[in-house]
Write an enzyme that holds these catalytic residues in place. Structure first.
Site, short mmCIF file in Angstrom:
data_model
loop_
_atom_site.label_atom_id
_atom_site.label_comp_id
_atom_site.label_asym_id
_atom_site.label_seq_id
_atom_site.Cartn_x
_atom_site.Cartn_y
_atom_site.Cartn_z
N ILE A 253 36.87 32.81 29.66
CA ILE A 253 37.46 34.34 29.38
C ILE A 253 36.99 34.61 28.18
O ILE A 253 37.49 34.18 26.97
CB ILE A 253 39.08 34.50 29.64
CG1 ILE A 253 39.34 34.15 30.99
CG2 ILE A 253 39.29 35.77 29.32
CD1 ILE A 253 40.77 33.87 31.32
N ARG B 101 36.80 37.15 24.84
CA ARG B 101 37.74 38.22 24.26
C ARG B 101 37.37 39.59 24.38
O ARG B 101 38.06 40.40 24.24
CB ARG B 101 38.18 37.64 23.00
CG ARG B 101 37.11 37.61 21.86
CD ARG B 101 37.49 37.26 20.46
NE ARG B 101 38.18 36.18 20.25
CZ ARG B 101 37.62 34.84 19.68
NH1 ARG B 101 36.26 35.11 19.33
NH2 ARG B 101 38.20 33.86 19.67
N ASN C 217 41.67 29.25 24.43
CA ASN C 217 41.72 28.87 23.02
C ASN C 217 41.47 30.24 22.23
O ASN C 217 40.31 30.62 22.22
CB ASN C 217 40.90 27.62 22.73
CG ASN C 217 40.88 27.07 21.29
OD1 ASN C 217 41.85 26.82 20.79
ND2 ASN C 217 39.64 27.44 20.57
N GLU C 218 42.45 30.59 21.44
CA GLU C 218 42.37 31.81 20.64
C GLU C 218 41.37 32.93 21.05
O GLU C 218 40.39 33.38 20.61
CB GLU C 218 41.41 31.09 19.33
CG GLU C 218 42.19 29.83 18.75
CD GLU C 218 41.49 29.64 17.17
OE1 GLU C 218 40.48 30.24 16.73
OE2 GLU C 218 42.00 28.59 16.67
N ARG D 254 50.58 36.41 15.68
CA ARG D 254 51.17 35.19 15.94
C ARG D 254 52.48 35.36 17.00
O ARG D 254 52.74 34.74 18.00
CB ARG D 254 51.39 34.08 14.96
CG ARG D 254 52.52 34.71 13.96
CD ARG D 254 52.93 33.82 12.92
NE ARG D 254 51.56 33.43 12.07
CZ ARG D 254 51.39 34.23 10.96
NH1 ARG D 254 52.43 35.06 10.75
NH2 ARG D 254 50.58 34.04 10.13
N GLU E 250 45.44 22.04 16.66
CA GLU E 250 44.53 21.69 15.70
C GLU E 250 45.19 21.84 14.30
O GLU E 250 45.99 22.83 14.13
CB GLU E 250 43.23 22.68 15.52
CG GLU E 250 42.38 22.80 16.96
CD GLU E 250 41.25 23.80 16.67
OE1 GLU E 250 40.37 23.96 17.65
OE2 GLU E 250 41.09 24.48 15.86
#
Length: 539
Positions: A125, A127, A160-161, A206, A261
């Site tokens: 995906i 962004r 991830n991010e 966040r 991480e």
């Protein structure tokens, strides 16, 4: 200090800590546990993937090396991972067509579990142009199918991010749809309960991100949450590093959270002071450990070891520092039988200027639905349509200045408006646009005697839809924007097509420009290649 990579020597070291088989990890409330003895499980992890852009980095490379498919490298590295007391590795991209038996067995014998990201550079995906479509879903299914045979598969990251700025928060709707569908797929295949989560970065979004992936029905919310954090640099403290603030923020989270991480490298060599705090009493009531970034030394300078041209391993100072720190920790947990979860799911964040992702999620990719749609069309793409032709025709047909031909194939994660066929593959989506133009021209421009040509990219056919397909097409409606709530079961795709693409090949990735379409925004990401419940949650 240097180590040879001979298989015999490595196998001897691995055998020293061999176990018959690992005890699968389960989730109860906000904690991980060993399923058999009920002891709480804390991740002592290392990110393990060569030449891959983790740590929020970007890379122009579409290639990757599958770390679980290299038997010799695993035999060389697993003994070193055990020296770090590693019980978990994170891998960012695996080839679902490869055989992982040897590496997974070595890891299992060493008591090491695996968390695997489901995507890969060419098929995940994006962004900036987010889509949740058949190509990506097939890839994710294939990774699940490949790894679910191993008891030391701990879980999967669906992203991830992906969201990292206020202007791309809508992409989270597509990742959450992936969480929903992968969880449902695991249940549908009658696999053992394994969690699906998301790994986020430590930025201004966040709180919204954490709330969004945890809120709503358990069928679409995450089973665990990974936090990529690099705020403890060199000599710092629980408070100065913001570890205290983050711990407070997640103190009422109702699924496990851990550092996906960590290991800031602004002060070198790294001394890993944070390890004692992460596994100490201030944090273990909330956090389930963490994963150090990373094993291999790369250009970003986060490595614990270097690998020479002769395949010899050299430990870096970071390795020795981490080994020393991790040897001292003995996190105190709770027994599963004595633990009664009380935390509740978060409320969904309010949509505003800083958070745009809708609670309404994209539809589940279903190739049977897409096949029905294509069968019903009178103008469709050629079987051998090229990626260039797909891009060129999307550019024209989905430009609002040229007409409204794409509403049935567009997806907008901010408004929650999704075309019924937005989850189809690229050729199927462009077929819908071809047909919409064709029918419009037949009604309104009879002077156009060949409206289904598109320079040879399309062809006419006699559209047919009967039985289940008629029901699908009727639900979607003529505009393709209706919700399909009753559909035929999809056929299996995880063993071939895009999902089975090799990690050594380089499929092209085409990003089609975006156009504003009022309530719908064009965001077509084209990749050319080939009873859900709480998942593993124990109530």
């Amino acid at each position: 200090m240097r180590f040879g990579s001979t298989l015999a020597a490595a196998a001897t070291l691995v055998a020293a800590c061999a176990a018959a088989d690992v005890d699968p990890i389960v989730i109860k409330g906000s904690k991980f546990f060993y399923s058999t003895n009920g002891t709480e499980f804390f991740l002592r992890g290392v990110a393990y993937q060569e030449e891959f852009a983790g740590n929020g980095s970007t890379s122009s490379s579409t290639q990757y090396r599958d770390p679980l498919a290299n038997r010799d490298a695993c035999a060389r590295d697993v003994p070193l991972l055990t020296q770090l007391r590693t019980n978990t590795i994170r891998v960012y991209a695996v080839d679902p067509t490869a055989n992982h038996d040897d590496c997974m067995e070595m890891l299992s014998d060493a008591g090491i579990y695996v968390i695997a990201d489901l995507g890969e550079p060419r098929n995940s995906i994006n962004r900036d142009t987010p889509q949740w479509n058949q190509e990506i879903y097939s890839r994710y299914e294939a990774v699940v199918d490949n790894l679910m045979k191993y008891n030391n598969t701990l879980g999967f990251f669906a992203g991830n991010e992906v969201t990292n700025l206020p202007n791309n928060t809508e992409a989270s709707a597509f990742v959450k749809a992936a969480v929903r569908d992968v969880k449902a797929y695991i249940v549908s295949r009658d696999y053992r309960p394994v969690g699906v989560g998301y790994a986020t970065n430590d930025d201004d979004q966040r709180t919204d991100i954490a709330e969004y992936f945890n809120c709503g029905d358990t069928s679409s919310s995450i089973d665990f949450y990974g936090y990529n954090i690099y705020s403890w640099c060199g000599e710092s403290s629980y408070r100065t590093s913001q570890y205290q603030a983050r711990t407070q923020e997640f103190s009422n989270y109702n699924v496990p959270v851990f550092f996906a991480e960590y290991g800031c490298n602004e002060a070198q060599p790294r001394i890993f002071e944070e390890v004692g705090t992460l596994y100490g009493p201030d944090m273990t009531k909330v956090w389930s450990g963490g994963i150090v970034y990373m094993y291999y030394q790369e250009a970003n300078d986060y490595g614990l070891v270097t690998i020479g041209s002769d395949d010899q391993v050299t430990k870096l100072p970071d390795f020795s520092a981490l080994s020393s720190q991790i040897a001292r920790v003995t996190p105190s947990g709770v027994a599963m039988s004595a633990y009664s979860p009380t935390n509740q799911a978060q409320a969904c964040p309010t949509q505003d200027s800083a958070w745009s992702a809708s609670e309404r999620l994209p539809p589940t990719p279903n190739n049977a639905v897409c096949s029905c749609m294509v069968q019903s069309l009178n103008c469709t793409a050629q079987d051998d349509i090229s990626d260039e032709d797909i891009t060129t025709n999307f550019d024209y047909l989905c430009d609002p200045n040229n007409g409204d031909y794409c509403s049935g194939i567009l997806a907008n994660g901010s408004t929650g408006d999704y075309g019924a066929y937005s989850m189809c593959n690229a050729a199927e989506r462009v077929s819908w646009a071809f047909n919409a133009f064709f029918e419009d021209q037949r009604r309104n421009n009879p002077q156009n005697t060949d409206p289904c040509n598109f320079n040879g990219a399309a062809r006419t056919q006699t559209g047919r839809a009967s039985g289940n397909c008629r029901n699908v097409v009727d639900q979607a409606g003529g505009s393709g924007t209706g919700a399909i709530t009753s559909a035929p079961a999809p056929s299996s795709t995880s063993s071939g097509g895009a999902a089975a693409s090799s990690s050594t090949g380089a499929a092209s990735v085409l990003v089609v420009p975006s156009f504003s379409l009022g309530m719908l925004q064009m965001a077509v990401y084209v990749t050319i290649a080939g009873l859900v419940g709480a998942g593993m949650i124990i109530l």
